[in-house]
Design a protein around this motif. Structure first.
Motif, mmCIF file in Angstrom:
data_model
loop_
_atom_site.group_PDB
_atom_site.id
_atom_site.type_symbol
_atom_site.label_atom_id
_atom_site.label_comp_id
_atom_site.label_asym_id
_atom_site.label_seq_id
_atom_site.Cartn_x
_atom_site.Cartn_y
_atom_site.Cartn_z
ATOM 1 N N SER A 1 7.567 10.387 -26.276
ATOM 2 C CA SER A 1 8.536 9.451 -25.694
ATOM 3 C C SER A 1 9.423 10.102 -24.630
ATOM 4 C CB SER A 1 9.410 8.826 -26.780
ATOM 5 O OG SER A 1 10.384 9.747 -27.245
ATOM 6 N N VAL A 2 9.539 11.428 -24.679
ATOM 7 C CA VAL A 2 10.335 12.134 -23.658
ATOM 8 C C VAL A 2 9.435 12.853 -22.644
ATOM 9 C CG1 VAL A 2 12.390 12.373 -25.118
ATOM 10 C CG2 VAL A 2 10.677 14.215 -25.092
ATOM 11 N N GLY A 3 8.144 12.508 -22.663
ATOM 12 C CA GLY A 3 7.217 13.058 -21.685
ATOM 13 C C GLY A 3 6.878 14.518 -21.910
ATOM 14 N N ALA A 4 6.888 14.940 -23.164
ATOM 15 C CA ALA A 4 6.599 16.343 -23.477
ATOM 16 C C ALA A 4 5.543 16.398 -24.576
ATOM 17 C CB ALA A 4 7.874 17.053 -23.923
ATOM 18 N N SER A 5 5.092 17.604 -24.845
ATOM 19 C CA SER A 5 4.138 17.816 -25.934
ATOM 20 C C SER A 5 4.546 19.072 -26.693
ATOM 21 C CB SER A 5 2.714 17.969 -25.379
ATOM 22 O OG SER A 5 2.652 19.080 -24.513
ATOM 23 N N ALA A 6 3.918 19.238 -27.845
ATOM 24 C CA ALA A 6 4.200 20.410 -28.665
ATOM 25 C C ALA A 6 3.746 21.665 -27.930
ATOM 26 C CB ALA A 6 3.468 20.291 -30.001
ATOM 27 N N SER A 7 4.303 22.791 -28.330
ATOM 28 C CA SER A 7 3.908 24.075 -27.763
ATOM 29 C C SER A 7 2.837 24.695 -28.651
ATOM 30 C CB SER A 7 5.122 25.014 -27.688
ATOM 31 O OG SER A 7 4.701 26.340 -27.433
ATOM 32 N N GLY A 8 1.632 24.759 -28.138
ATOM 33 C CA GLY A 8 0.535 25.360 -28.896
ATOM 34 C C GLY A 8 0.830 26.795 -29.284
ATOM 35 N N LEU A 9 1.491 27.524 -28.388
ATOM 36 C CA LEU A 9 1.829 28.919 -28.662
ATOM 37 C C LEU A 9 2.837 29.024 -29.806
ATOM 38 C CD1 LEU A 9 1.449 31.872 -27.859
ATOM 39 C CD2 LEU A 9 3.279 31.567 -26.188
ATOM 40 N N LYS A 10 3.878 28.199 -29.778
ATOM 41 C CA LYS A 10 4.866 28.218 -30.870
ATOM 42 C C LYS A 10 4.216 27.785 -32.175
ATOM 43 C CE LYS A 10 9.122 27.516 -28.272
ATOM 44 N NZ LYS A 10 10.328 26.704 -28.082
ATOM 45 N N ASP A 11 3.408 26.726 -32.117
ATOM 46 C CA ASP A 11 2.735 26.250 -33.329
ATOM 47 C C ASP A 11 1.871 27.351 -33.942
ATOM 48 O OD1 ASP A 11 3.872 23.753 -32.955
ATOM 49 O OD2 ASP A 11 1.971 22.727 -32.555
ATOM 50 N N ALA A 12 1.070 28.001 -33.110
ATOM 51 C CA ALA A 12 0.180 29.046 -33.610
ATOM 52 C C ALA A 12 0.959 30.248 -34.129
ATOM 53 C CB ALA A 12 -0.789 29.482 -32.505
ATOM 54 N N GLY A 13 1.978 30.646 -33.394
ATOM 55 C CA GLY A 13 2.766 31.808 -33.799
ATOM 56 C C GLY A 13 3.458 31.608 -35.126
ATOM 57 N N LEU A 14 4.105 30.467 -35.298
ATOM 58 C CA LEU A 14 4.810 30.228 -36.555
ATOM 59 C C LEU A 14 3.843 29.946 -37.701
ATOM 60 C CD1 LEU A 14 8.066 28.329 -35.562
ATOM 61 C CD2 LEU A 14 7.765 30.709 -36.206
ATOM 62 N N SER A 15 2.704 29.338 -37.423
ATOM 63 C CA SER A 15 1.697 29.149 -38.471
ATOM 64 C C SER A 15 1.197 30.498 -38.970
ATOM 65 C CB SER A 15 0.517 28.317 -37.965
ATOM 66 O OG SER A 15 0.910 26.983 -37.785
ATOM 67 N N LEU A 16 1.006 31.416 -38.047
ATOM 68 C CA LEU A 16 0.564 32.758 -38.428
ATOM 69 C C LEU A 16 1.603 33.466 -39.289
ATOM 70 C CD1 LEU A 16 -1.465 35.091 -38.243
ATOM 71 C CD2 LEU A 16 -0.319 35.791 -36.136
ATOM 72 N N THR A 17 2.873 33.377 -38.893
ATOM 73 C CA THR A 17 3.901 34.044 -39.698
ATOM 74 C C THR A 17 4.027 33.381 -41.069
ATOM 75 O OG1 THR A 17 5.732 32.729 -38.788
ATOM 76 C CG2 THR A 17 5.231 34.808 -37.686
ATOM 77 N N GLY A 18 3.845 32.067 -41.138
ATOM 78 C CA GLY A 18 3.866 31.386 -42.432
ATOM 79 C C GLY A 18 2.729 31.835 -43.322
ATOM 80 N N SER A 19 1.549 31.976 -42.749
ATOM 81 C CA SER A 19 0.398 32.456 -43.512
ATOM 82 C C SER A 19 0.614 33.878 -44.011
ATOM 83 C CB SER A 19 -0.875 32.403 -42.656
ATOM 84 O OG SER A 19 -1.182 31.079 -42.326
ATOM 85 N N MET A 20 1.198 34.693 -43.174
ATOM 86 C CA MET A 20 1.464 36.083 -43.570
ATOM 87 C C MET A 20 2.483 36.141 -44.711
ATOM 88 S SD MET A 20 -0.700 37.618 -41.799
ATOM 89 C CE MET A 20 -0.295 39.281 -42.268
ATOM 90 N N ALA A 21 3.498 35.297 -44.657
ATOM 91 C CA ALA A 21 4.489 35.248 -45.734
ATOM 92 C C ALA A 21 3.830 34.819 -47.038
ATOM 93 C CB ALA A 21 5.627 34.305 -45.368
ATOM 94 N N ALA A 22 2.968 33.815 -46.961
ATOM 95 C CA ALA A 22 2.282 33.340 -48.160
ATOM 96 C C ALA A 22 1.395 34.439 -48.747
ATOM 97 C CB ALA A 22 1.456 32.091 -47.839
ATOM 98 N N ILE A 23 0.704 35.160 -47.890
ATOM 99 C CA ILE A 23 -0.137 36.263 -48.357
ATOM 100 C C ILE A 23 0.715 37.367 -48.974
ATOM 101 C CG2 ILE A 23 -1.641 38.146 -47.570
ATOM 102 C CD1 ILE A 23 -2.793 36.097 -45.518
ATOM 103 N N GLY A 24 1.844 37.662 -48.347
ATOM 104 C CA GLY A 24 2.724 38.708 -48.852
ATOM 105 C C GLY A 24 3.186 38.443 -50.271
ATOM 106 N N HIS A 25 3.465 37.193 -50.589
ATOM 107 C CA HIS A 25 3.934 36.867 -51.941
ATOM 108 C C HIS A 25 2.828 36.999 -52.979
ATOM 109 C CE1 HIS A 25 7.667 34.439 -50.500
ATOM 110 N NE2 HIS A 25 7.754 35.714 -50.246
ATOM 111 N N THR A 26 1.560 36.900 -52.561
ATOM 112 C CA THR A 26 0.473 37.030 -53.534
ATOM 113 C C THR A 26 0.416 38.446 -54.106
ATOM 114 O OG1 THR A 26 -1.230 37.612 -51.897
ATOM 115 C CG2 THR A 26 -0.927 35.265 -52.403
ATOM 116 N N LEU A 27 1.004 39.402 -53.415
ATOM 117 C CA LEU A 27 1.024 40.786 -53.885
ATOM 118 C C LEU A 27 2.111 41.035 -54.922
ATOM 119 C CD1 LEU A 27 0.563 42.521 -50.414
ATOM 120 C CD2 LEU A 27 -1.210 41.932 -52.075
#
Length: 171
Positions: free
Chosen positions: A66-92
């Motif tokens: 609605s504001v003529g923008a789209s999501a940032s693929g780079l931000k999405d990928a970067g934060l998804s990666l850090t979330g996955s790493m956090a989840a893996i870290g807790h498995t230890l």
């Protein structure tokens, strides 16, 4: 001299950050849900919130469009990666369920703060039409944070009970 940034630009950047934050939330919750064995109440909470998060992302996409923008693929990928790493870290951790419970509670409160700020930003830049969708996301985050807060005692008790019997208690 600092670059001048309009409230609209701040709003769009905050929307992209929120979109990436929700992608990160999915990358944190899904692995937990797949591993849970002894905590059905947490499984139900995560399953419900994963579904809500998918809808929240769609709401954010709608606002971005609605504001003529789209999501940032780079931000999405970067934060998804850090979330996955956090989840893996807790498995230890030997007490993975406790670590996940604390981290999930903290993350929900982070999301609450982000949406409160985003709603304020929408108001300041004249994007009032986005507020109702953002408020829906905020309300869902508040409910999840409250449910997680309420679960800490029960999860801790179940963990200690299972651990005392020698049963695997971490997930």
């Amino acid at each position: 001299m600092a670059k001048t940034t309009s409230p609209h630009d701040v709003f769009v950047d905050a929307l992209r950050n929120a979109h990436a934050m929700e992608k990160q939330a999915l990358s944190i919750m899904q692995p937990q849900l797949n591993r849970l064995e002894h905590y059905p109440e947490i499984s139900q909470l995560l399953d419900r919130h994963i579904q809500e998060t998918d809808v929240q992302i769609k709401r954010l996409d709608e606002i971005l469009d609605s504001v003529g923008a789209s999501a940032s693929g780079l931000k999405d990928a970067g934060l998804s990666l850090t979330g996955s790493m956090a989840a893996i870290g807790h498995t230890l951790a030997g007490d993975e369920i406790l670590k996940n419970t604390f981290a999930n509670h903290a993350f929900e409160n982070f999301e609450i703060a982000a949406y409160v700020s985003l709603i304020t930003t929408a108001d300041l830049c004249g994007a009032g039409s986005a507020v109702s969708l953002l408020q829906q996301n905020l309300d869902e985050e508040r409910r999840m944070a409250a449910a997680l807060h309420e679960s800490i005692d029960a999860v801790t008790r179940r963990y200690i009970s299972l651990a005392a019997t020698g049963e695997r208690a971490d997930i």
